[in-house]
Design a protein around this motif. Structure first.
Motif, PDB file in Angstrom:
ATOM      1  N   THR A  37       0.863  -1.178   0.000  1.00 49.25           N
ATOM      2  CA  THR A  37       0.000   0.000   0.000  1.00 49.25           C
ATOM      3  C   THR A  37       0.899   1.227   0.000  1.00 49.25           C
ATOM      4  O   THR A  37       2.116   1.121  -0.162  1.00 49.25           O
ATOM      5  CB  THR A  37      -0.902   0.029   1.247  1.00 49.25           C
ATOM      6  OG1 THR A  37      -0.072   0.147   2.417  1.00 49.25           O
ATOM      7  CG2 THR A  37      -1.732  -1.239   1.366  1.00 49.25           C
ATOM      8  N   SER A  38       0.322   2.393   0.194  1.00 46.88           N
ATOM      9  CA  SER A  38       1.145   3.586   0.351  1.00 46.88           C
ATOM     10  C   SER A  38       1.814   3.534   1.721  1.00 46.88           C
ATOM     11  O   SER A  38       1.306   2.909   2.654  1.00 46.88           O
ATOM     12  CB  SER A  38       0.285   4.841   0.251  1.00 46.88           C
ATOM     13  OG  SER A  38      -0.574   4.944   1.378  1.00 46.88           O
ATOM     14  N   PRO A  39       2.982   4.193   1.873  1.00 47.54           N
ATOM     15  CA  PRO A  39       3.597   4.243   3.204  1.00 47.54           C
ATOM     16  C   PRO A  39       2.651   4.814   4.258  1.00 47.54           C
ATOM     17  O   PRO A  39       2.612   4.324   5.395  1.00 47.54           O
ATOM     18  CB  PRO A  39       4.821   5.150   2.974  1.00 47.54           C
ATOM     19  CG  PRO A  39       5.161   4.969   1.535  1.00 47.54           C
ATOM     20  CD  PRO A  39       3.838   4.826   0.850  1.00 47.54           C
ATOM     21  N   GLU A  40       1.889   5.836   3.879  1.00 43.14           N
ATOM     22  CA  GLU A  40       0.960   6.453   4.830  1.00 43.14           C
ATOM     23  C   GLU A  40      -0.071   5.453   5.333  1.00 43.14           C
ATOM     24  O   GLU A  40      -0.361   5.378   6.530  1.00 43.14           O
ATOM     25  CB  GLU A  40       0.248   7.647   4.189  1.00 43.14           C
ATOM     26  CG  GLU A  40       1.133   8.843   3.913  1.00 43.14           C
ATOM     27  CD  GLU A  40       1.914   8.746   2.610  1.00 43.14           C
ATOM     28  OE1 GLU A  40       2.611   9.706   2.252  1.00 43.14           O
ATOM     29  OE2 GLU A  40       1.836   7.694   1.932  1.00 43.14           O
ATOM     30  N   GLN A  41      -0.643   4.680   4.407  1.00 42.30           N
ATOM     31  CA  GLN A  41      -1.666   3.713   4.795  1.00 42.30           C
ATOM     32  C   GLN A  41      -1.074   2.601   5.643  1.00 42.30           C
ATOM     33  O   GLN A  41      -1.692   2.141   6.617  1.00 42.30           O
ATOM     34  CB  GLN A  41      -2.336   3.124   3.555  1.00 42.30           C
ATOM     35  CG  GLN A  41      -3.536   2.231   3.868  1.00 42.30           C
ATOM     36  CD  GLN A  41      -4.643   2.978   4.567  1.00 42.30           C
ATOM     37  OE1 GLN A  41      -5.098   4.017   4.084  1.00 42.30           O
ATOM     38  NE2 GLN A  41      -5.068   2.491   5.725  1.00 42.30           N
ATOM     39  N   SER A  42       0.122   2.156   5.285  1.00 40.04           N
ATOM     40  CA  SER A  42       0.769   1.084   6.041  1.00 40.04           C
ATOM     41  C   SER A  42       1.004   1.498   7.490  1.00 40.04           C
ATOM     42  O   SER A  42       0.759   0.721   8.428  1.00 40.04           O
ATOM     43  CB  SER A  42       2.100   0.713   5.373  1.00 40.04           C
ATOM     44  OG  SER A  42       2.746  -0.329   6.083  1.00 40.04           O
ATOM     45  N   ILE A  43       1.447   2.711   7.698  1.00 33.50           N
ATOM     46  CA  ILE A  43       1.728   3.190   9.055  1.00 33.50           C
ATOM     47  C   ILE A  43       0.432   3.387   9.836  1.00 33.50           C
ATOM     48  O   ILE A  43       0.347   3.033  11.020  1.00 33.50           O
ATOM     49  CB  ILE A  43       2.570   4.475   8.989  1.00 33.50           C
ATOM     50  CG1 ILE A  43       3.996   4.099   8.569  1.00 33.50           C
ATOM     51  CG2 ILE A  43       2.564   5.221  10.310  1.00 33.50           C
ATOM     52  CD1 ILE A  43       4.888   5.257   8.221  1.00 33.50           C
ATOM     53  N   ALA A  44      -0.593   3.923   9.185  1.00 33.29           N
ATOM     54  CA  ALA A  44      -1.891   4.065   9.861  1.00 33.29           C
ATOM     55  C   ALA A  44      -2.450   2.692  10.246  1.00 33.29           C
ATOM     56  O   ALA A  44      -2.993   2.511  11.341  1.00 33.29           O
ATOM     57  CB  ALA A  44      -2.868   4.815   8.976  1.00 33.29           C
ATOM     58  N   ASP A  45      -2.305   1.717   9.356  1.00 32.01           N
ATOM     59  CA  ASP A  45      -2.791   0.365   9.642  1.00 32.01           C
ATOM     60  C   ASP A  45      -2.038  -0.245  10.822  1.00 32.01           C
ATOM     61  O   ASP A  45      -2.625  -0.951  11.656  1.00 32.01           O
ATOM     62  CB  ASP A  45      -2.643  -0.534   8.415  1.00 32.01           C
ATOM     63  CG  ASP A  45      -3.621  -0.188   7.302  1.00 32.01           C
ATOM     64  OD1 ASP A  45      -4.603   0.532   7.571  1.00 32.01           O
ATOM     65  OD2 ASP A  45      -3.384  -0.621   6.162  1.00 32.01           O
ATOM     66  N   PHE A  46      -0.726   0.008  10.881  1.00 30.71           N
ATOM     67  CA  PHE A  46       0.059  -0.487  12.012  1.00 30.71           C
ATOM     68  C   PHE A  46      -0.485   0.066  13.328  1.00 30.71           C
ATOM     69  O   PHE A  46      -0.624  -0.659  14.316  1.00 30.71           O
ATOM     70  CB  PHE A  46       1.535  -0.095  11.857  1.00 30.71           C
ATOM     71  CG  PHE A  46       2.326  -0.283  13.121  1.00 30.71           C
ATOM     72  CD1 PHE A  46       2.786  -1.537  13.486  1.00 30.71           C
ATOM     73  CD2 PHE A  46       2.585   0.789  13.966  1.00 30.71           C
ATOM     74  CE1 PHE A  46       3.489  -1.721  14.677  1.00 30.71           C
ATOM     75  CE2 PHE A  46       3.285   0.620  15.151  1.00 30.71           C
ATOM     76  CZ  PHE A  46       3.741  -0.640  15.504  1.00 30.71           C
ATOM     77  N   LEU A  47      -0.797   1.349  13.343  1.00 31.50           N
ATOM     78  CA  LEU A  47      -1.335   1.954  14.562  1.00 31.50           C
ATOM     79  C   LEU A  47      -2.662   1.317  14.956  1.00 31.50           C
ATOM     80  O   LEU A  47      -2.925   1.060  16.137  1.00 31.50           O
ATOM     81  CB  LEU A  47      -1.496   3.457  14.375  1.00 31.50           C
ATOM     82  CG  LEU A  47      -0.203   4.269  14.374  1.00 31.50           C
ATOM     83  CD1 LEU A  47      -0.467   5.707  13.930  1.00 31.50           C
ATOM     84  CD2 LEU A  47       0.459   4.251  15.747  1.00 31.50           C
ATOM     85  N   GLY A  48      -3.510   1.049  13.961  1.00 31.99           N
ATOM     86  CA  GLY A  48      -4.783   0.401  14.251  1.00 31.99           C
ATOM     87  C   GLY A  48      -4.594  -0.991  14.826  1.00 31.99           C
ATOM     88  O   GLY A  48      -5.258  -1.381  15.792  1.00 31.99           O
ATOM     89  N   ASP A  49      -3.667  -1.753  14.231  1.00 34.39           N
ATOM     90  CA  ASP A  49      -3.384  -3.095  14.742  1.00 34.39           C
ATOM     91  C   ASP A  49      -2.838  -3.028  16.166  1.00 34.39           C
ATOM     92  O   ASP A  49      -3.178  -3.858  17.017  1.00 34.39           O
ATOM     93  CB  ASP A  49      -2.374  -3.803  13.834  1.00 34.39           C
ATOM     94  CG  ASP A  49      -2.928  -4.106  12.450  1.00 34.39           C
ATOM     95  OD1 ASP A  49      -4.166  -4.084  12.284  1.00 34.39           O
ATOM     96  OD2 ASP A  49      -2.117  -4.347  11.529  1.00 34.39           O
ATOM     97  N   SER A  50      -1.991  -2.047  16.394  1.00 32.43           N
ATOM     98  CA  SER A  50      -1.386  -1.903  17.715  1.00 32.43           C
ATOM     99  C   SER A  50      -2.441  -1.544  18.762  1.00 32.43           C
ATOM    100  O   SER A  50      -2.474  -2.125  19.856  1.00 32.43           O
ATOM    101  CB  SER A  50      -0.296  -0.831  17.678  1.00 32.43           C
ATOM    102  OG  SER A  50       0.348  -0.722  18.926  1.00 32.43           O
ATOM    103  N   ARG A  51      -3.321  -0.599  18.434  1.00 32.89           N
ATOM    104  CA  ARG A  51      -4.350  -0.230  19.404  1.00 32.89           C
ATOM    105  C   ARG A  51      -5.263  -1.408  19.705  1.00 32.89           C
ATOM    106  O   ARG A  51      -5.688  -1.607  20.847  1.00 32.89           O
ATOM    107  CB  ARG A  51      -5.165   0.961  18.919  1.00 32.89           C
ATOM    108  CG  ARG A  51      -6.165   1.437  19.966  1.00 32.89           C
ATOM    109  CD  ARG A  51      -6.812   2.751  19.634  1.00 32.89           C
ATOM    110  NE  ARG A  51      -7.677   2.697  18.478  1.00 32.89           N
ATOM    111  CZ  ARG A  51      -8.512   3.666  18.134  1.00 32.89           C
ATOM    112  NH1 ARG A  51      -8.583   4.778  18.856  1.00 32.89           N
ATOM    113  NH2 ARG A  51      -9.268   3.560  17.057  1.00 32.89           N
TER     114      ARG A  51
END
Length: 526
Positions: free
Chosen positions: A378-392
C-alpha cells in the motif's frame, strides 16, 4: 425459473405437514413406491426455515434408479424441472421469495387402478439477514468493563468476540466486556443461517496530561529523577513519560519479549513494574514512549543475519542512512518489525503503563523515490496508519491508550514522512505533534520569528492539528519545547507555549528536554 409462493407469511415459520402413511425421518422423506421401491427425499426438513439457495440442494434418490423417471417435484403448485445426476434426481435452481412455501414430491403409479403416492412439506424461505443496531460505545476507563448495547431483529442472540449474548423478547441486548477493545463487531445469525453485523469503534477519551519526558538513563540518575519527583509532589505535573525503547534501539528494562531477548536489547536502567507502582502510588500516570521504526539494534542484527527485508534500503540495495547512521531505520512494512513493536507495546501495557506513545512512527525523511520498503503493498501512509490500528487493537484490552508523536509539519505536509494525520488520528487515542518553536523557519504560519514568538507559532500550528483531527475521536496533545537552541528558553517561553496550545484547543502537553532537566520550565501547580 420463478415460483410464486402459495402462502404469503413473510418472516414467519409455519409447520404444516400433510403426508401419506409413510414415515418421515428428521432429515429425509421416504416415499413408498407402489412397485416396492423406496424414494428418499433430502435437502428440506419439514417445517424448516432455510435460505433460497438451500432449496437447490433438494435431491431424490432410490435403490431402483429407474423409478426416478416417474417422480415429479412441485413447489407452490408449479412443477420444478429436474435432472438426473447418477442415481439421484436433483431440482433445477428456483427463485423463491421470503415466506412460506409448499413442497410436494409426487410419484405416478405405473400399475393401472392403483393410486400414486405423494408427500407434502411446508417450509419457509428467509433470505433477510438480521438487522443489528448497536449504540455508540464509550469507555469511561480502559481498565474497567465496557458495555455494548443495542437491538437486533431476526435473531435470538449476538456474538461479540468469542462471547454469545442473548437477545430479549423486545430485540434488545446488553453485553459487558471485561476487556476494552479498540473495535467491536456485533454479529447476529438467524435460524436460516443469514448473518448480519455492525462494526463499532470503542471511543475512549484520554484524560489529558501535564507531562515531562524522561529517558531510561535519566530515570536511573537520582540527580535527574528527584527533581521530577518534586514536580509531582508539588502537583506541577500529573504524568511522567518514561522511555520503553529509545532511538538507540535499547529497552529501558529487562523485556521478556522473545525478539528483545534474542537481540539483547533489554537493559536494567529501571524495573518497569516497580517504577510504575511507585508513580501510580504518587498519583500520576505513566506514558511509555516507544520509538518504533528507528531501531539500529534490530536493523543491524537483521542485516548481518541476511534478513535484509527488515531494513529500509536505498536505491542501490544498501541500508538507508540519511544522516541517521548505517543501520537506522527498520522497515515499517515488514511483519516481523511490526510484530516486535506491538509485542513490546502489549508487554508495557500489561506491566501497567497507562499509555503507549509511539515515536518515529514514520518513514525516513528524504526523497521517497530513493527508498525501498520490501513487502510494501500500500502507500507508506496507509501502512503506518494500519500499524497503529493493529497496535491499538492489541494494546487496548490491556488497559492502555495509544498515541502517536508526529512532525509539526505533518498537519500540512505529512507525505514528507508518511504521516497522514487524519488517517492516523482514526487509529489512535491522541496525536502528539512536535511543535517546538525552534524547529520552524521564519514566516511559517505567518509568524516572522517562530523561536522568538513561542506563543504565536504554537497556537497556529496546534490549531492546524486540532482542525485536521476534528471528529476523529483523537485528542491533540503537543510536545512543547523545554530546551534552548538559538534563544534561551525559561519559564516565560514555556508558559507562552502552554498558553498558545490551550487557546488553540489543546489543554494537555508534554515537555521535551533531551537532558531531562526541567528546573527552568517554570511549571505552575495544577
Amino acid at each position: 425459473m420463478t415460483v410464486s409462493p402459495s402462502v404469503s407469511t413473510r418472516g414467519m415459520v409455519i409447520v404444516a405437514v400433510a403426508m401419506a402413511a409413510t414415515a418421515v425421518a428428521a432429515t429425509s422423506i421416504s416415499v413408498a413406491h407402489s412397485r416396492g421401491t423406496a424414494l428418499v427425499v433430502q435437502g428440506i426438513e419439514d417445517g424448516a426455515v432455510v435460505r433460497s439457495v438451500d432449496v437447490n440442494r433438494l435431491a431424490i434418490s432410490s435403490a431402483d434408479a429407474g423409478s426416478l423417471d416417474s417422480v415429479e417435484v412441485v413447489i407452490d403448485g408449479v412443477v420444478v424441472p429436474t435432472r438426473r445426476d447418477g442415481d439421484r434426481l436433483t431440482a433445477e435452481p428456483v427463485d423463491l421469495a421470503d415466506g412460506a412455501h409448499e413442497l410436494v414430491v409426487r410419484v405416478d403409479n405405473s400399475v393401472p387402478f392403483l393410486p400414486g403416492t405423494s408427500t407434502e412439506r411446508v417450509f419457509t424461505i428467509d433470505d433477510t439477514a438480521p438487522t443489528v443496531l448497536a449504540d455508540a460505545v464509550d469507555a469511561v476507563s480502559l481498565r474497567d468493563p465496557v458495555t455494548v448495547e443495542g437491538t437486533v431483529a431476526g435473531a435470538e442472540s449476538v456474538l461479540i468476540g468469542e462471547q454469545r449474548f442473548p437477545v430479549d423478547t423486545n430485540g434488545s441486548f446488553s453485553a459487558s466486556l471485561a476487556a476494552v477493545p479498540g473495535r467491536v463487531r456485533v454479529e447476529a445469525t438467524d435460524a436460516a443461517g443469514n448473518s448480519g453485523h455492525q462494526d463499532l469503534e470503542v471511543r475512549a477519551h484520554h484524560p489529558g496530561m501535564r507531562a515531562v519526558h524522561m529517558s531510561a538513563q535519566a530515570w536511573a540518575s537520582e540527580a535527574l529523577r528527584e527533581p521530577v519527583l518534586r514536580l509531582i509532589r508539588e502537583k506541577r505535573i500529573d504524568t511522567v513519560q518514561l522511555d520503553i525503547k529509545d532511538e538507540s534501539g535499547e529497552i529501558g528494562y529487562d523485556s521478556q519479549v522473545p525478539m528483545a531477548k534474542k537481540l539483547g536489547a533489554g537493559t536494567d536502567n529501571y524495573d518497569a513494574r516497580a517504577v510504575i507502582d511507585q508513580l501510580h502510588g504518587a498519583g500520576v500516570r505513566v506514558v511509555g514512549r516507544l520509538v518504533a521504526f528507528r531501531d539500529p539494534v534490530l536493523a543491524e542484527a537483521a542485516w548481518r543475519s541476511g534478513a535484509k527485508d527488515l531494513v529500509v534500503q536505498d536505491e542501490s540495495g544498501s541500508p538507508w542512512s540519511g544522516g541517521y547512521g548505517g543501520f537506522a531505520f527498520t522497515n515499517f512494512a515488514n511483519p516481523e518489525v511490526r510484530a516486535y513493536n506491538v509485542e513490546l507495546a502489549v508487554e508495557a501495557a500489561s506491566l501497567g503503563f497507562d499509555d503507549i506513545l509511539y515515536d518515529y512512527i514514520r518513514r525516513p525523511d528524504g526523497p521517497l523515490a530513493r527508498m525501498t520498503f520490501p513487502g510494501l503493498t500500500t502507500s507508506p501512509e496507509q501502512s503506518i496508519a494500519d500499524f497503529l490500528g493493529d497496535s491499538r487493537e492489541a494494546v487496548r484490552p490491556r488497559g492502555a491508550f495509544v498515541g502517536a508523536s508526529v512532525f509539526g509539519i505533518a498537519a500540512r505536509s505529512g507525505s514528507d514522512v508518511a504521516q497522514d494525520i487524519p488517517a492516523m488520528a482514526a487509529q489512535v487515542d491522541y496525536i502528539a505533534p512536535m511543535v517546538y518553536p525552534s524547529h520552524w523557519g521564519p514566516g511559517e504560519y505567518g509568524v516572522a520569528d517562530p523561536e522568538g514568538q513561542p506563543h504565536d507559532i504554537v497556537k497556529a500550528s496546534v490549531a492546524d492539528f486540532v482542525a485536521v483531527t476534528e471528529n476523529s475521536g483523537a485528542a491533540v496533545i503537543p510536545w512543547l519545547q523545554s530546551f534552548s537552541l538559538a534563544k534561551s528558553y525559561g519559564p516565560t517561553e514555556v508558559q507562552a507555549q502552554i498558553a498558545g496550545s490551550t487557546e488553540a484547543g489543546a489543554k494537555s502537553f508534554l515537555l521535551w528536554n533531551a537532558a531531562c532537566d526541567y528546573e527552568s520550565a517554570g511549571l505552575q501547580p495544577g
